[in-house]
Scaffold this motif. Sequence first.
Motif, PDB file in Angstrom:
ATOM      1  N   TRP A 141      -6.735   5.645  -9.863  1.00  0.00           N
ATOM      2  CA  TRP A 141      -7.262   4.292 -10.066  1.00  0.00           C
ATOM      3  C   TRP A 141      -8.460   4.274 -11.024  1.00  0.00           C
ATOM      4  CZ3 TRP A 141     -11.952   2.149  -9.449  1.00  0.00           C
ATOM      5  CH2 TRP A 141     -12.865   2.703  -8.532  1.00  0.00           C
ATOM      6  N   PRO A 142      -9.383   5.259 -11.038  1.00  0.00           N
ATOM      7  CA  PRO A 142     -10.452   5.190 -12.037  1.00  0.00           C
ATOM      8  C   PRO A 142      -9.939   5.312 -13.472  1.00  0.00           C
ATOM      9  CG  PRO A 142     -11.106   6.613 -10.220  1.00  0.00           C
ATOM     10  CD  PRO A 142      -9.636   6.352 -10.072  1.00  0.00           C
ATOM     11  N   ALA A 143      -8.931   6.172 -13.710  1.00  0.00           N
ATOM     12  CA  ALA A 143      -8.388   6.297 -15.067  1.00  0.00           C
ATOM     13  C   ALA A 143      -7.721   4.998 -15.497  1.00  0.00           C
ATOM     14  CB  ALA A 143      -7.400   7.454 -15.133  1.00  0.00           C
ATOM     15  N   LEU A 147      -4.657   8.105   4.938  1.00  0.00           N
ATOM     16  CA  LEU A 147      -5.963   8.176   4.283  1.00  0.00           C
ATOM     17  C   LEU A 147      -5.934   7.765   2.819  1.00  0.00           C
ATOM     18  CD1 LEU A 147      -7.792  11.457   5.486  1.00  0.00           C
ATOM     19  CD2 LEU A 147      -8.418   9.076   5.967  1.00  0.00           C
ATOM     20  N   HIS A 148      -4.844   8.066   2.102  1.00  0.00           N
ATOM     21  CA  HIS A 148      -4.845   7.950   0.639  1.00  0.00           C
ATOM     22  C   HIS A 148      -3.786   6.974   0.147  1.00  0.00           C
ATOM     23  CE1 HIS A 148      -6.205  12.153   1.622  1.00  0.00           C
ATOM     24  NE2 HIS A 148      -7.237  11.690   0.941  1.00  0.00           N
ATOM     25  N   PRO A 149      -4.098   6.168  -0.880  1.00  0.00           N
ATOM     26  CA  PRO A 149      -3.126   5.214  -1.415  1.00  0.00           C
ATOM     27  C   PRO A 149      -2.029   5.895  -2.213  1.00  0.00           C
ATOM     28  CG  PRO A 149      -5.153   5.160  -2.699  1.00  0.00           C
ATOM     29  CD  PRO A 149      -5.416   6.061  -1.527  1.00  0.00           C
ATOM     30  N   ASP A 150      -0.879   5.224  -2.289  1.00  0.00           N
ATOM     31  CA  ASP A 150       0.215   5.724  -3.121  1.00  0.00           C
ATOM     32  C   ASP A 150       0.019   5.251  -4.558  1.00  0.00           C
ATOM     33  OD1 ASP A 150       1.002   3.069  -3.212  1.00  0.00           O
ATOM     34  OD2 ASP A 150       2.834   3.353  -2.055  1.00  0.00           O
ATOM     35  N   ASP A 206     -12.077  -6.027  -1.021  1.00  0.00           N
ATOM     36  CA  ASP A 206     -11.595  -6.850  -2.139  1.00  0.00           C
ATOM     37  C   ASP A 206     -10.696  -6.055  -3.070  1.00  0.00           C
ATOM     38  OD1 ASP A 206     -12.996  -9.038  -1.195  1.00  0.00           O
ATOM     39  OD2 ASP A 206     -14.735  -8.680  -2.482  1.00  0.00           O
ATOM     40  N   LEU A 207     -10.731  -4.735  -2.958  1.00  0.00           N
ATOM     41  CA  LEU A 207      -9.861  -3.882  -3.765  1.00  0.00           C
ATOM     42  C   LEU A 207      -8.566  -3.536  -3.027  1.00  0.00           C
ATOM     43  CD1 LEU A 207     -12.523  -1.375  -5.175  1.00  0.00           C
ATOM     44  CD2 LEU A 207     -11.636  -3.463  -6.251  1.00  0.00           C
ATOM     45  N   TYR A 208      -8.685  -3.300  -1.724  1.00  0.00           N
ATOM     46  CA  TYR A 208      -7.533  -2.940  -0.902  1.00  0.00           C
ATOM     47  C   TYR A 208      -7.910  -3.270   0.527  1.00  0.00           C
ATOM     48  CZ  TYR A 208      -3.910   0.025   1.302  1.00  0.00           C
ATOM     49  OH  TYR A 208      -2.853   0.501   2.048  1.00  0.00           O
ATOM     50  N   GLY A 209      -7.273  -4.313   1.076  1.00  0.00           N
ATOM     51  CA  GLY A 209      -7.591  -4.774   2.415  1.00  0.00           C
ATOM     52  C   GLY A 209      -6.407  -4.674   3.358  1.00  0.00           C
ATOM     53  N   HIS A 245      -2.826   2.671  -6.037  1.00  0.00           N
ATOM     54  CA  HIS A 245      -3.818   3.083  -7.046  1.00  0.00           C
ATOM     55  C   HIS A 245      -3.884   2.040  -8.159  1.00  0.00           C
ATOM     56  CE1 HIS A 245      -5.588   7.103  -6.382  1.00  0.00           C
ATOM     57  NE2 HIS A 245      -4.511   7.348  -5.655  1.00  0.00           N
ATOM     58  N   ARG A 246      -2.731   1.583  -8.627  1.00  0.00           N
ATOM     59  CA  ARG A 246      -2.721   0.586  -9.703  1.00  0.00           C
ATOM     60  C   ARG A 246      -3.317  -0.734  -9.228  1.00  0.00           C
ATOM     61  NH1 ARG A 246      -1.177  -0.606 -14.581  1.00  0.00           N
ATOM     62  NH2 ARG A 246      -0.416   1.526 -14.930  1.00  0.00           N
ATOM     63  N   ARG A 247      -2.999  -1.148  -8.025  1.00  0.00           N
ATOM     64  CA  ARG A 247      -3.572  -2.400  -7.529  1.00  0.00           C
ATOM     65  C   ARG A 247      -5.086  -2.318  -7.443  1.00  0.00           C
ATOM     66  NH1 ARG A 247      -0.795  -5.494  -2.606  1.00  0.00           N
ATOM     67  NH2 ARG A 247       0.763  -5.570  -4.278  1.00  0.00           N
ATOM     68  N   ILE A 248      -5.598  -1.215  -6.897  1.00  0.00           N
ATOM     69  CA  ILE A 248      -7.046  -1.037  -6.806  1.00  0.00           C
ATOM     70  C   ILE A 248      -7.665  -1.072  -8.204  1.00  0.00           C
ATOM     71  CG2 ILE A 248      -8.847   0.638  -6.211  1.00  0.00           C
ATOM     72  CD1 ILE A 248      -6.989   1.538  -3.887  1.00  0.00           C
TER      73      ILE A 248
END
Length: 394
Positions: free
Chosen positions: A194-196, A364-367, A348-351, A371-374
């Motif tokens: 998601w940061p990239a 624990l970790h997004p798929d 607000d990024l992932y609820g 990642h793209r949604r965040i």
Amino acid sequence: MSTPHGWTMTPITTDILRGALDLEQTERGALPHRLPARARRQIPDGQLAMAESQPSGVRLAFRTRATAVELDVVATKRVYVGAPPRPDGVYELLVDGRLTDRAGVPDGDTLTIDMAAGTARVRPGPTETLRFTGLPDAEKDVEIWLPHDETTCLVALRTDAPVLSPRPSGRPVWLHHGSSISHGSNAAAPTGTWPALAASLGGAELINLGFGGGALLDPFTARAMRDTPADLLNVKIGINVVNADLMRLRAFGPAVHGFLDTLREGHPTAPLLVVSPVYCPIHENTPGPSAPDTSAMGEGRLRFRATGDPAETAAGKLTLTVIRDELARIVEQRAPTDPCLHHLDGLDLYGASDHAELPLPDALHPDPAAHRRIAERFARRAFGPGGPFARQDR
């Protein structure tokens, strides 16, 4: 340097490396690090030492007319005892900013980790060669993004035309710190973290200090960020403090203040965004520590669970709900004397509604889709009009 077969050998130096804070010259080649040597000497555990050496956001960048590029690497393959095999790390080739090819290497050093026993052992492996061919025969900007989750020693870079240092991009440098979610856990490729993705959408040059298991308010990380030139800064704090069960509420607040104070010593007026944790059901109201779910591992799946007692929050144990409230309070408290300090609620990024649609595969970790949604939401809120990272000329 030209070879007898017409290849040009280019030394791997910081001139053609982006996203790393240090480049260690080893007997086998150049090893990128995302923390400087001074900080690495103070790392207290093997998890963070491994995470900072995994080159999330690190890429080779250069100009060339070459139509063929070869890169020799020694990759470190991780094996977790009792867990499913991990996919090979992905190397991505970008030409003039566009993704044009992907590759991987099947072998390298092997790091075997037994999470139950708390042990790790390394088996040395071979050097492997990546080949990218069919590039346009014209001067172009080339980037090779290294695997976000696979330590990679860079042995040699060969091209069929000379290599030049990259032109300045003119984009602001965004220095980001976060947990394994920022590091890229469960992302499919290095440009898919998601940061990239957010950096691409926001037109920024990323330095990603997202460390799996390592966003723990360590003073040496704060000092590394303080001393790194950057235009935009953000810290995403919370999940690791909870799932490591590292501190209580009494210690957490002052530790956040201290971390932010250190950042301000080096970046007194840069936009600084504090992001609270995204939604994670197992730790919303249940403290850590988290642990692998042994029943899931018995079925060949990696999954985590919270082992704390919700009743212990009364004694100061931390949950994600507690941390979100505390981070909002701290930013509000500091804002009158720090007008460039901002807050973003991770929900607000992932609820909860996002989790219902795109659940965390291992709890624990997004798929990749999450990642793209965040990333898209962060880019709108941070880089978009009115956001703390918005450029004044937009």
